[in-house]
Motif scaffolding. Sequence first.
Motif, PDB file in Angstrom:
ATOM      1  N   MET A   1      78.512 -96.388  17.116  1.00  0.00           N
ATOM      2  CA  MET A   1      77.628 -95.425  17.741  1.00  0.00           C
ATOM      3  C   MET A   1      78.464 -94.238  18.221  1.00  0.00           C
ATOM      4  N   SER A   2      78.054 -93.066  17.846  1.00  0.00           N
ATOM      5  CA  SER A   2      78.717 -91.837  18.248  1.00  0.00           C
ATOM      6  C   SER A   2      78.167 -91.384  19.606  1.00  0.00           C
TER       7      SER A   2
ATOM      8  N   GLN B   1      74.705-100.755  28.383  1.00  0.00           N
ATOM      9  CA  GLN B   1      76.016-100.345  27.866  1.00  0.00           C
ATOM     10  C   GLN B   1      77.190-100.933  28.640  1.00  0.00           C
TER      11      GLN B   1
ATOM     12  N   ALA C   1      73.897 -91.226  23.096  1.00  0.00           N
ATOM     13  CA  ALA C   1      74.164 -91.482  21.683  1.00  0.00           C
ATOM     14  C   ALA C   1      73.723 -90.246  20.910  1.00  0.00           C
TER      15      ALA C   1
END
Length: 172
Positions: A1-2, A96, A48
């Motif tokens: 995930m960027s 997260q 994200a």
Amino acid sequence: MSIIIEELTPTHDRKAFDCGVNALNQFLQRQARQKAAKQIAKTYVACASAEPTAILGYHTLTGYSVTTAPDHKDYKKYPHPLNAVKLARLAVDRTQQGQRLGERLLVDAIYRTVLVAEQISAIGLFVDPMTPQVVPFYQQYGFLPADPGDPSRLEMWLPIKTCIAVAATACE
């Protein structure tokens, strides 16, 4: 995930954020934008890139004046208040936690401290971990006790030379 880290805007979904600490959730939802509008503090959010309105974590920075210089050879007996940056808040959404996003947010705060030091001046980044359990997180990046003579005081700081080294390593 960027992941992208950017300044908080009205398009970010603040209401969905939940880090498990009510005070941190409420700050983001009720105060962060107002403080930025009044130039009191700036909040940066991690999102994200595929879902740029969902906040995964955030940190808030503010200016800080150190009236009693930290116990450091560069600032001993300095008679005037010194400029610094304060990491006022750092939080990661429950979804997260444990995925090193807090580390990325901290490194971003350190990098932004270096930018402030280059533009005006700052002796480093200060933080109040609030609980002793959080102290090791900051120690692993080189944070030092702001007042080693008072073990009851949790405030810590990262000298600007260390900030520069951390930021340089992160950019490699």
